[in-house]
Scaffold this motif. Structure first.
Motif, PDB file in Angstrom:
ATOM      1  N   ALA A  50      76.091  78.449  77.075  1.00 41.34           N
ATOM      2  CA  ALA A  50      76.243  77.428  78.110  1.00 41.34           C
ATOM      3  C   ALA A  50      75.164  76.360  77.941  1.00 41.34           C
ATOM      4  O   ALA A  50      74.021  76.662  77.605  1.00 41.34           O
ATOM      5  CB  ALA A  50      76.148  78.044  79.496  1.00 41.34           C
ATOM      6  N   ASN A  51      75.546  75.109  78.204  1.00 37.92           N
ATOM      7  CA  ASN A  51      74.556  74.042  78.182  1.00 37.92           C
ATOM      8  C   ASN A  51      74.257  73.580  79.604  1.00 37.92           C
ATOM      9  O   ASN A  51      74.524  74.292  80.581  1.00 37.92           O
ATOM     10  CB  ASN A  51      74.996  72.897  77.256  1.00 37.92           C
TER      11      ASN A  51
ATOM     12  N   GLY B  24      77.151  73.518  82.335  1.00 39.03           N
ATOM     13  CA  GLY B  24      78.017  74.692  82.323  1.00 39.03           C
ATOM     14  C   GLY B  24      78.654  75.013  83.652  1.00 39.03           C
ATOM     15  O   GLY B  24      79.569  75.840  83.705  1.00 39.03           O
TER      16      GLY B  24
ATOM     17  N   GLN C  67      78.190  72.826  74.179  1.00 39.43           N
ATOM     18  CA  GLN C  67      78.426  74.144  74.746  1.00 39.43           C
ATOM     19  C   GLN C  67      79.339  74.913  73.785  1.00 39.43           C
ATOM     20  O   GLN C  67      80.317  74.364  73.290  1.00 39.43           O
ATOM     21  CB  GLN C  67      79.054  74.013  76.127  1.00 39.43           C
TER      22      GLN C  67
ATOM     23  N   SER D  60      81.859  79.583  81.346  1.00 40.83           N
ATOM     24  CA  SER D  60      80.531  79.315  81.895  1.00 40.83           C
ATOM     25  C   SER D  60      80.565  79.214  83.417  1.00 40.83           C
ATOM     26  O   SER D  60      79.674  79.734  84.106  1.00 40.83           O
ATOM     27  CB  SER D  60      79.924  78.051  81.288  1.00 40.83           C
TER      28      SER D  60
END
Length: 305
Positions: A235-236, A239, A256, A263
């Motif tokens: 996840a970035n 997310g 991501q 996410s």
């Protein structure tokens, strides 16, 4: 997002439900989620709640990320609500460093408590008589998570506090914050977090804005238990928003590597169960402190009760 002095990493300079996760954890309550529009103080607010739930429901206040419109949290809010919460997502617009945009504030919990009392009593409210007016929990993203940490300390912290002093309302019981750290911009300092309520950090391992290493350091600075950090693989920074890099917010250049469905569902499940555990739910406590980590292939968890 770096906390305590910025909205995203640049604010001071210019701010599976995927297959593996779905199989690895208990499903959210199958009640269905309803939605309506309201207002908290001067903030237009989206309200989500489990339409089939019985009894009084605790309220979860979503503290939005810097410059992120409330509409981008619809899917995340619905997931949280499906676990038994009334989720309120205000658009809190205010002036910060000469920028008038969406920035969370420490004033919001007290404003939400007033809304809870009024909405619970209001004739015609879908939630009349259904709100637990003594219980408020916090959700936060990025700058909103930073604001949540300041609230949890019951201390006036610039730039989240708009007055001279601050006292956390007694109704606030716990907080879960995504993409959050407390690194002071330009100084590389992580102040101690003297939290008065349980705190959880949910951190994407691919976050290119709020760096995973900074979340780890922040977790170590949280003084009081219960506390927990949930590392969400792939996840970035965005997310938990409906889509990547929502319009108006500073983008995350890091990609991501899991789907947005994965996410959102995973982050919401861990947040909701942590908050329920803090409110005394034994099944949720068993999940977040004992069984969930091994069962969920997308996360690794460290915590202290």
């Amino acid at each position: 997002m770096r906390l305590r002095g910025l909205a995203t990493a640049t604010v001071l300079t210019s701010l599976l439900t995927g297959l593996a996760a779905g199989l690895s954890a208990p499903a959210a309550a199958d009640t269905g989620v309803a939605h309506y529009s309201s207002q908290i103080e001067n903030d237009g607010t989206d309200v989500y709640y489990p339409s089939g739930a019985t009894g009084e429901l605790p309220v979860a206040l979503m503290l939005q990320g810097a410059q992120v419109h409330r509409m981008h949290y619809a899917r995340y809010a619905r997931e949280i609500a499906s676990h038994g919460f009334v989720v309120v997502v205000p658009n809190h617009k205010r002036l910060l460093f000469f920028d008038n945009d969406y920035y969370a504030s420490q004033s919001q919990p007290a404003e939400t408590v007033d809304w809870m009392d009024d909405e619970n009593a209001r004739a015609g409210s879908p939630l009349q008589g259904r709100i637990d007016t003594d219980t408020l929990v916090l959700l936060g993203h990025s700058f909103g998570g930073a604001t949540g940490l300041a609230i949890a300390e019951s201390t006036c912290v610039t730039p989240f506090c708009t007055g001279l002093t601050y006292t956390m309302p007694s109704e606030v019981k716990a907080g879960s914050f995504f993409g959050t750290n407390n690194k002071l911009p330009g100084l590389g300092i992580f102040p101690e977090v003297d939290n008065r309520v349980p705190v959880q950090l949910v951190q994407g391992t691919a976050d290119g804005v709020a760096l995973p290493a900074d979340a780890e350091t922040t977790y170590g600075k949280i003084k009081d238990n219960p506390k927990q950090i949930v590392r969400l693989a792939g996840a970035n920074h965005y997310g938990i928003t409906d889509a990547q890099n929502p319009a108006g917010a500073d983008p995350d250049a890091a990609a991501q590597t899991i789907t947005q469905d994965q996410s959102i569902e995973t982050a919401a499940r861990w947040a909701a169960r942590f908050l329920k555990a803090a409110l005394g739910d034994a099944a949720a406590a068993g999940y977040v402190w004992s069984t969930g980590d091994a069962a969920d292939p997308l996360v690794t968890v460290t915590g202290a009760q």
